[in-house]
Enzyme design. Structure first.
Site, short mmCIF file in Angstrom:
data_model
loop_
_atom_site.label_atom_id
_atom_site.label_comp_id
_atom_site.label_asym_id
_atom_site.label_seq_id
_atom_site.Cartn_x
_atom_site.Cartn_y
_atom_site.Cartn_z
N LYS A 136 37.34 36.99 5.78
CA LYS A 136 38.17 35.95 6.38
C LYS A 136 37.79 34.56 5.85
CE LYS A 136 38.76 38.38 10.80
NZ LYS A 136 38.45 38.32 12.25
N CYS A 140 34.90 34.49 11.47
CA CYS A 140 34.15 35.29 12.43
C CYS A 140 34.89 36.58 12.73
CB CYS A 140 33.96 34.47 13.71
SG CYS A 140 32.87 35.24 14.93
N ASP A 141 34.13 37.60 13.07
CA ASP A 141 34.75 38.86 13.51
C ASP A 141 33.86 39.50 14.55
OD1 ASP A 141 37.06 40.81 12.79
OD2 ASP A 141 35.29 42.07 13.04
N THR A 142 34.50 40.16 15.51
CA THR A 142 33.79 40.81 16.61
C THR A 142 34.15 42.29 16.65
OG1 THR A 142 33.80 38.77 17.90
CG2 THR A 142 33.40 40.80 19.11
N SER A 192 29.90 38.49 14.15
CA SER A 192 29.35 37.96 12.91
C SER A 192 30.15 36.74 12.48
CB SER A 192 29.42 39.02 11.80
OG SER A 192 28.57 40.10 12.09
#
Length: 200
Positions: free
Chosen positions: A61, A77-79, A114
């Site tokens: 991203k 960011c990614d969850t 992250s």
């Protein structure tokens, strides 16, 4: 003041936007230019862990936007959720949300958020944060009542709850950072911003 540093959030997440806005940070928001679904599918075929998937997606991203913007930090960011070692994806509708909450009932799952930061198309920071969440023991009636009281916004949350809104109705406890459950490792990012400014 380091909170005045202008940066770009490469995310369409309303929750992440709210976290940063309430912290009075100076940022703009753009959607990532990558195919998250295709990347996720590839990583799952490669049997990557939920932690690794969050890291790879955050990186993708950020990279997809960083090449378009000069002299500004770009943050992605990614969850993800790890439930007994398995990757859990977002629910597409309330029927899927019902099944997911039923699966989580009375049990713990792990949230990984992250984040990565690029400056002039170069990686300058990365961080992964882990939080354990336990869902209360819920019967079918409890779950149906919860889903009736919530709106479709919960489908944007990997765990089908928003800890800042309706989440406390079904969450028994969390072990770790509150903001991480919302989807962003805020305190490590603030530390990075402060350090980044002094290094310029």
């Amino acid at each position: 003041m380091f909170t005045n540093i202008k940066f770009v959030l490469a995310s369409k997440s309303q929750s992440r936007k709210n976290i940063l806005k309430k912290t009075k940070l100076n940022f703009s928001q753009v959607s990532p230019r990558c195919d998250e679904g295709a990347i996720k599918k590839k990583l799952l075929l490669q049997k990557k862990t939920p932690r690794k998937i969050s890291q790879e997606l955050a990186l993708s991203k950020t990279k997809s936007v960083s090449g378009l913007i000069k002299n500004k930090i770009v943050v992605g960011c990614d969850t993800t959720i790890d439930f007994k070692g398995a990757f859990i994806d977002k629910a597409k509708n309330k029927d899927e949300a019902y099944k997911k909450i039923k699966k989580f009932s009375g049990k713990e799952h792990i949230i990984f958020s992250s984040a990565t930061a690029f400056y002039n198309n170069r990686l300058v920071w990365k961080h992964t944060q882990k939080t354990k969440v336990k869902i209360r023991k819920l019967n079918n009636k409890d779950i149906r009542k919860y889903l009736k009281q919530t709106n479709k916004n919960i489908l944007g949350s990997v765990g089908c709850y928003q800890i800042e809104n309706d989440g406390p109705k079904i969450i028994e406890k969390i072990n770790g950072d509150f903001f991480n459950v919302m989807g962003f490792p805020l305190f490590p990012f603030l530390f990075f911003l402060k350090k980044f400014k002094t290094n310029q």
